[in-house]
Structures are given as structure tokens and as C-alpha cells.
Design a protein around this motif. Sequence first.
Motif, mmCIF file in Angstrom:
data_model
loop_
_atom_site.group_PDB
_atom_site.id
_atom_site.type_symbol
_atom_site.label_atom_id
_atom_site.label_comp_id
_atom_site.label_asym_id
_atom_site.label_seq_id
_atom_site.Cartn_x
_atom_site.Cartn_y
_atom_site.Cartn_z
ATOM 1 N N ALA A 63 -41.679 13.898 -1.816
ATOM 2 C CA ALA A 63 -42.485 12.691 -1.597
ATOM 3 C C ALA A 63 -43.708 12.693 -2.508
ATOM 4 O O ALA A 63 -44.011 11.694 -3.164
ATOM 5 C CB ALA A 63 -42.913 12.608 -0.131
ATOM 6 N N LYS A 64 -44.422 13.813 -2.566
ATOM 7 C CA LYS A 64 -45.638 13.902 -3.381
ATOM 8 C C LYS A 64 -45.328 13.666 -4.853
ATOM 9 O O LYS A 64 -46.029 12.894 -5.536
ATOM 10 C CB LYS A 64 -46.275 15.280 -3.199
ATOM 11 C CG LYS A 64 -47.537 15.490 -4.021
ATOM 12 C CD LYS A 64 -48.088 16.889 -3.818
ATOM 13 C CE LYS A 64 -49.315 17.132 -4.696
ATOM 14 N NZ LYS A 64 -49.834 18.517 -4.549
ATOM 15 N N LYS A 65 -44.281 14.313 -5.333
ATOM 16 C CA LYS A 65 -43.894 14.171 -6.741
ATOM 17 C C LYS A 65 -43.622 12.712 -7.095
ATOM 18 O O LYS A 65 -44.136 12.189 -8.091
ATOM 19 C CB LYS A 65 -42.650 15.018 -7.009
ATOM 20 C CG LYS A 65 -41.961 14.744 -8.337
ATOM 21 C CD LYS A 65 -40.668 15.528 -8.425
ATOM 22 C CE LYS A 65 -39.865 15.136 -9.648
ATOM 23 N NZ LYS A 65 -38.584 15.856 -9.742
ATOM 24 N N ASN A 66 -42.840 12.035 -6.266
ATOM 25 C CA ASN A 66 -42.439 10.664 -6.581
ATOM 26 C C ASN A 66 -43.542 9.647 -6.315
ATOM 27 O O ASN A 66 -43.651 8.652 -7.037
ATOM 28 C CB ASN A 66 -41.174 10.307 -5.807
ATOM 29 C CG ASN A 66 -39.936 10.972 -6.381
ATOM 30 O OD1 ASN A 66 -39.403 10.553 -7.405
ATOM 31 N ND2 ASN A 66 -39.488 12.044 -5.740
ATOM 32 N N LYS A 86 -44.314 2.325 -0.759
ATOM 33 C CA LYS A 86 -44.253 2.254 0.705
ATOM 34 C C LYS A 86 -42.924 2.789 1.225
ATOM 35 O O LYS A 86 -42.871 3.441 2.272
ATOM 36 C CB LYS A 86 -44.455 0.811 1.170
ATOM 37 C CG LYS A 86 -45.859 0.277 0.930
ATOM 38 C CD LYS A 86 -45.954 -1.184 1.340
ATOM 39 C CE LYS A 86 -47.338 -1.751 1.030
ATOM 40 N NZ LYS A 86 -47.418 -3.208 1.352
ATOM 41 N N MET A 87 -41.845 2.503 0.504
ATOM 42 C CA MET A 87 -40.534 2.983 0.930
ATOM 43 C C MET A 87 -40.474 4.510 0.913
ATOM 44 O O MET A 87 -39.954 5.139 1.838
ATOM 45 C CB MET A 87 -39.440 2.413 0.017
ATOM 46 C CG MET A 87 -38.029 2.661 0.511
ATOM 47 S SD MET A 87 -36.780 2.649 -0.806
ATOM 48 C CE MET A 87 -37.054 4.271 -1.535
ATOM 49 N N ILE A 88 -41.009 5.110 -0.159
ATOM 50 C CA ILE A 88 -41.014 6.575 -0.259
ATOM 51 C C ILE A 88 -41.872 7.174 0.851
ATOM 52 O O ILE A 88 -41.501 8.184 1.471
ATOM 53 C CB ILE A 88 -41.512 7.019 -1.645
ATOM 54 C CG1 ILE A 88 -40.543 6.532 -2.728
ATOM 55 C CG2 ILE A 88 -41.657 8.542 -1.715
ATOM 56 C CD1 ILE A 88 -41.045 6.741 -4.142
ATOM 57 N N GLU A 89 -43.018 6.556 1.122
ATOM 58 C CA GLU A 89 -43.861 7.007 2.236
ATOM 59 C C GLU A 89 -43.094 6.952 3.555
ATOM 60 O O GLU A 89 -43.161 7.887 4.367
ATOM 61 C CB GLU A 89 -45.108 6.122 2.346
ATOM 62 C CG GLU A 89 -46.240 6.486 1.425
ATOM 63 C CD GLU A 89 -47.499 5.699 1.729
ATOM 64 O OE1 GLU A 89 -48.598 6.264 1.585
ATOM 65 O OE2 GLU A 89 -47.393 4.511 2.094
ATOM 66 N N GLY A 90 -42.366 5.864 3.770
ATOM 67 C CA GLY A 90 -41.591 5.709 4.999
ATOM 68 C C GLY A 90 -40.499 6.756 5.122
ATOM 69 O O GLY A 90 -40.257 7.293 6.215
ATOM 70 N N MET A 91 -39.826 7.062 4.019
ATOM 71 C CA MET A 91 -38.779 8.080 4.037
ATOM 72 C C MET A 91 -39.356 9.443 4.386
ATOM 73 O O MET A 91 -38.743 10.232 5.122
ATOM 74 C CB MET A 91 -38.068 8.135 2.680
ATOM 75 C CG MET A 91 -37.245 6.896 2.364
ATOM 76 S SD MET A 91 -36.478 6.933 0.707
ATOM 77 C CE MET A 91 -35.204 8.187 0.961
#
Length: 257
Positions: free
Chosen positions: A148-151, A132-137
Motif C-alpha cells: 500500500a505504501k509503495k503504490n 482512495k481505492m488502494i487505501e480501501g484495499m
Amino acid sequence: MDTTMIVLLLAAIVTVSIIIIVASQMRERARIERARKITALEDSYNRANRLLSEIPGQYLTADLKLLLIKRMEETCRELQGLKSEQPVGEWLNAAQQLKKKVMDNEDQRSPVKIDSPEKSSYVKELLQNLFKMIEGMHKAGKIDGATAKKNLKFVLFLVHKTHADLHVFQARDYVKQNQIRKAIHAYHLASTEMGKSQDNPMAMKAVKSFRTRIKELEAMKGDEAHTAAAEGQSRLDREWDTFLHDDEWRKKADYDD
């Protein structure tokens, strides 16, 4: 003083009162909004710091650590701009020092055994929060789409690995107790979990290793075979416990495909 002057004076008093009330309300709204932003940013910093501290070492690759540190640094700078009362300067300095250690490959964290369903569920929850944090970033424009996609794909893979780790722990325990059928079943479950990340070459190599291990166990006969199987398990154990950080495996992985 005639009636007109009285009316004008009262109108002026009312107007000034309204201006004072509106200005006071605007200041209060600004104060509340500033407090809300500070609280949200402090919560964001604490979440990132918690994930960095509590996600087991075997799951935290350098890329994930740097993403978490990036979030912490950005949050600290925003808090400084809002003049937070927290020791934000110390937070930022600590994050920058940790970033240097990670980039110099000096930040080594101990792995944690996933030896119970409760522990597996807890780690899964941490990884979901990281997702969720990566999505938010990404939505906030802090990281680009490719990063974002990679992580995000890698974190999903880690969620599957969390379940596989539990099954592998159980399988090892069954082998020690000479409960070979149960061990084979546990390795099958681990293989199924890794199979959910079909686009990840590391996961597919793990599936291949599990299948090899299952064949070894199925072929076991007598004490001599048991000893050979136990030795094989030691090799598989070492590969499984370190394969997330194995350079040769990581060179083959391309999560952008």
C-alpha cells in the motif's frame, strides 16, 4: 371452551403472528442487505474497470494494472457468492485474461497528451480515485502495508507528473512559436511539480533534465542555436514521454524508502 383456553388460544395466535412478522422482517432486511452489498460491489468493479480503461497509458505501470485487476477479481468472486444477476463469470474471465497479458508484458496502452488544464484535472481526479481505492484495499486487508505504501507514494508522484505533463506540453508549443521566455517559465513550473516528489529518484532525474533544458534555452542565440535546442528538445521529449516505463530508471527507484 372456558376462559383459560380462549386466553391461551389468543396468546398462541399472537405469538405465531409475531414470529411470522419478525421472520418476514428478517428476510426483508436480509434481502435489502444483499441488494446493498451487490450494488456496492458492482460499483466497486465498475470503478476499478473505469480507472483501468481511462487512466492514460503512460501512467499505468504493470504494478498499478495488477492492483486494479486484483480488485476486479476479488469483487467478481464476492458477487458470485451473492449470486448477482450480472455476467460476473464473463467479467472474471476477462480480468484473468488481462492479468495474464500484463504479466507477459503484452498489454500495451497508448499514451494520452495532457494538452489542456481540463484534461490535466480529469486525469488528476482519476488518480485521486485510484489513491482512495488502494487505501480501501489496505484497510480491508486485501494488500499489506508495504504494498500500500509503495503504490500510494507512486500515485502521489503521478498526480505531480500530471501537472508537469501539461507544463511540458505548453513549453514545447512555446518553443515551436519561438517564445523562449514562456517556454523557460513552463519548464520551471514542470520542474517545481516534479520537485514535490523529492523521495522519488525518477522525479529527481526529471528535475535535472528540465534544468538542463532551461540552460539550453537560456543560451539560445540565432537560428543555429535554435536548431540545436530543437534537437535537444526532441531528446528530452523522448525521455520524458517514456521515463515511467524506462527499465534503467525504474531499477534505481525504491518507493519503500
